[in-house]
Motif scaffolding. Structure first.
Motif, PDB file in Angstrom:
ATOM      1  N   ASN A  11      -6.726   1.017   0.155  1.00 21.57           N
ATOM      2  CA  ASN A  11      -5.750   0.627   1.182  1.00 21.57           C
ATOM      3  C   ASN A  11      -6.361  -0.391   2.143  1.00 21.57           C
ATOM      4  OD1 ASN A  11      -3.568   0.700   3.056  1.00 21.57           O
ATOM      5  ND2 ASN A  11      -4.644   2.279   4.215  1.00 21.57           N
ATOM      6  N   LYS A  12      -7.582  -0.127   2.592  1.00 13.89           N
ATOM      7  CA  LYS A  12      -8.244  -1.020   3.548  1.00 13.89           C
ATOM      8  C   LYS A  12      -8.543  -2.372   2.905  1.00 13.89           C
ATOM      9  CE  LYS A  12      -8.449   2.100   6.836  1.00 13.89           C
ATOM     10  NZ  LYS A  12      -9.575   2.984   7.118  1.00 13.89           N
ATOM     11  N   SER A  59      -6.495   4.795  -3.222  1.00 17.22           N
ATOM     12  CA  SER A  59      -7.357   5.586  -2.331  1.00 17.22           C
ATOM     13  C   SER A  59      -7.305   4.945  -0.950  1.00 17.22           C
ATOM     14  CB  SER A  59      -8.801   5.566  -2.833  1.00 17.22           C
ATOM     15  OG  SER A  59      -9.306   4.254  -2.728  1.00 17.22           O
ATOM     16  N   GLU A  60      -7.844   5.642   0.034  1.00 16.77           N
ATOM     17  CA  GLU A  60      -7.856   5.099   1.388  1.00 16.77           C
ATOM     18  C   GLU A  60      -8.721   3.832   1.453  1.00 16.77           C
ATOM     19  OE1 GLU A  60      -5.761   5.662   3.618  1.00 16.77           O
ATOM     20  OE2 GLU A  60      -6.786   4.350   5.043  1.00 16.77           O
ATOM     21  N   ALA A  88       0.895   4.118  -2.723  1.00 14.45           N
ATOM     22  CA  ALA A  88       0.543   5.490  -2.346  1.00 14.45           C
ATOM     23  C   ALA A  88       1.622   6.467  -2.815  1.00 14.45           C
ATOM     24  CB  ALA A  88       0.368   5.581  -0.834  1.00 14.45           C
ATOM     25  N   SER A 144       0.830  -1.206   0.000  1.00 15.47           N
ATOM     26  CA  SER A 144       0.000   0.000   0.000  1.00 15.47           C
ATOM     27  C   SER A 144       0.863   1.254   0.000  1.00 15.47           C
ATOM     28  CB  SER A 144      -0.851   0.036   1.261  1.00 15.47           C
ATOM     29  OG  SER A 144      -2.167  -0.234   0.945  1.00 15.47           O
ATOM     30  N   ASP A 167     -13.003  -2.208   6.244  1.00 15.81           N
ATOM     31  CA  ASP A 167     -12.169  -1.399   7.141  1.00 15.81           C
ATOM     32  C   ASP A 167     -11.454  -2.358   8.091  1.00 15.81           C
ATOM     33  OD1 ASP A 167     -11.125   0.823   8.619  1.00 15.81           O
ATOM     34  OD2 ASP A 167     -12.867   1.996   8.005  1.00 15.81           O
TER      35      ASP A 167
END
Ligand code: ADP
Ligand code: ASP
Ligand code: MG
Length: 440
Positions: free
Chosen positions: A113-114, A109-110, A54, A50, A193
């Motif tokens: 990532n999750k 994106s976040e 990023a 990740s 999440d």
């Protein structure tokens, strides 16, 4: 009554460990809900993937993914030697690594990532399920994403978890073993999440509370909570009994064996927690219950990455309402304070969440002169009725005499004495306390 058994990364990290886990979960007939972590090292590797993505380092990410894939291919070869089951394992591995190939081509994106971080627990539980099938062990794999939920503040929603999980369990009335993923959950937006690093302990505690389990067993690579951090200090000993409060304080102040906030669900429902060693199942381990007899210092833990903020103001002298104004600033930025000390003209607090540090400092500046010290560590000495143990404070401070202690918090909780010092002295502090407070 059901029993919850959680196995951490090292407990499932090698094929022979997974085989050992199968022995442990089939040792008795009692129904079980088994929570598994990712294989050891996997979540760290996913974090690295990740991180590379990023920072637009696709080549690096691709290389890490390839190495991880090789690791999983070898793992299933050993875990599932029979061709039919190996084939099933290979299909699962390929499916998840196909996903990891796709992420190389889409924008980061976040939420993505999750999704990446969730792969570890999905893989470990699915592979373990195939292994159980290969041994004809009856079980159900329950997708944690169907019942593990967090609320708008990203806190676990115990009532929501219970109302989803109980009907799912009721759908399989005779099932002896349920397997589910630790760590992963869904947020209020319905996205994948997680419960933060080490979160499988939290999953175990939450499901144990949700089903009102007889016991929540946390199986790991050490024989329970020790009196000091075994990664830092040579001589440590296991603690047989802890109260929920003691365990919660040790976890919060850095004892890595437990996730920082995982105790409250089991405490709330009064479900005993046991910390046990997969490699040494006969060892007593640590039992965590509501009330314990003994008092005095039991263990010390250290939490790094702490910032101390000092606000000096002569206007504080005799002024009421000053502290409220200071605390309101932290409340506004949802930043929790761990330690506080005050004098007539100054107040010092510590925080570990620096997401809004600049804004906080800016809003505190009108109240007085603001100083921030980074790279601090909290050392917490924990024990039942510690505050009323004779001479405890002088023993601690004498032990730490060579070190520059910058804050001391005593009496705020009956079970805890906390000190602040620069992180460079943390190791020495833990060693000195081991000798002076624990006689080791
Ligand atoms: P798991 O992968 O099973 O969740 P963790 O690595 O998260 O295991 O936690 C177990 C590790 O916690 C131990 O191997 C030990 O090095 C570390 N640890 C830190 N402080 C303590 C302590 N006070 N008592 C026991 N273990 C501790
Ligand atoms: N796999 C996750 C982590 O490494 C959760 C856990 O192991 O508890 O943080
Ligand atoms: Mg852990």
């Amino acid at each position: 009554m059901m029993k919850v058994m959680k196995f951490g990364g090292t407990s499932v990290g090698k094929p022979e460990r997974m085989q050992q886990v199968a022995e442990l979960i089939t040792a008795t007939k009692q129904p079980k809900l088994v929570v598994l972590s990712a294989l050891s090292g996997t979540t760290n590797t996913l974090v690295n993937i990740s991180h590379a993505l990023a920072h637009a380092q696709k080549q690096e990410a691709a290389q890490i993914i390839t190495n991880l894939y090789t690791h999983y291919c070898q793992f299933i070869q050993e875990l599932l030697p029979e061709p039919v089951y190996q084939e099933m394992g290979k299909k699962i591995v390929d499916e998840h690594f196909d996903f990891l190939q796709i992420i190389l081509r889409i924008s980061f994106s976040e939420a993505l990532n999750k999704d990446i971080l969730a792969q570890g627990e999905l893989l470990s539980t699915k592979l373990f399920s195939v292994y159980l099938q290969s041994r004809s062990i009856t079980h159900q794999l329950l997708p944690a994403l169907e019942f593990m939920v967090i609320d708008a503040n990203e806190e676990p929603d115990l009532a929501g978890i219970r109302s989803r999980l109980l009907p799912i369990l009721a759908g399989h009335p005779d099932c002896p073993i349920f397997i589910t993923q630790g760590y992963i959950c869904r947020n209020v937006r319905g996205e994948v999440d997680n419960l933060k690093r080490g979160g499988s302990d939290y999953t175990a505690s939450l499901v144990a509370a949700a089903v009102n389990a007889e016991v929540c067993e946390i199986w790991t690579d050490i024989d329970g909570m020790h009196n000091n951090d075994p990664r830092i200090v040579n001589k440590t000993r296991a603690i047989e009994f802890l109260s929920f409060e003691e365990a919660a304080e040790l976890a919060y102040f850095g004892a890595k064996i437990l996730h920082p906030t995982c105790i409250w669900p089991t405490q709330q429902e009064n479900v005993p927690v046991k910390l046990l060693n997969t490699m040494q199942p006969e060892a007593k381990g640590t039992t965590i219950v509501a009330a314990v007899e003994e008092s005095g210092p039991k263990a010390v833990a250290a939490k790094d990455g702490i910032y101390a903020i000092k606000i000096k103001s002569s206007r504080m002298l005799l002024a009421y309402g000053f502290l409220r104004k200071v605390f309101e600033v932290f409340e506004k930025y949802k930043t929790s304070i761990d330690m506080i000390t005050t004098s007539e003209v100054a107040v010092s607090v510590t925080i570990d969440n620096t997401a809004h540090l600049d804004a906080i400092v800016k809003e505190l500046t009108p109240f007085g002169q603001v100083e921030v010290m980074d790279q601090q560590s909290i050392i917490a000495i924990v024990g039942n009725q510690l505050a009323t143990t004779p001479n405890i404070l002088s023993t601690i401070l004498q032990g730490l005499q060579p070190l520059p202690v910058t804050m001391v918090s005593f009496g705020g909780s009956e079970h805890n004495v906390s000190l602040l010092l620069p992180t460079q002295y943390r190791t020495q502090a833990l060693q000195l306390l081991n000798t002076h407070v624990f006689g080791l």
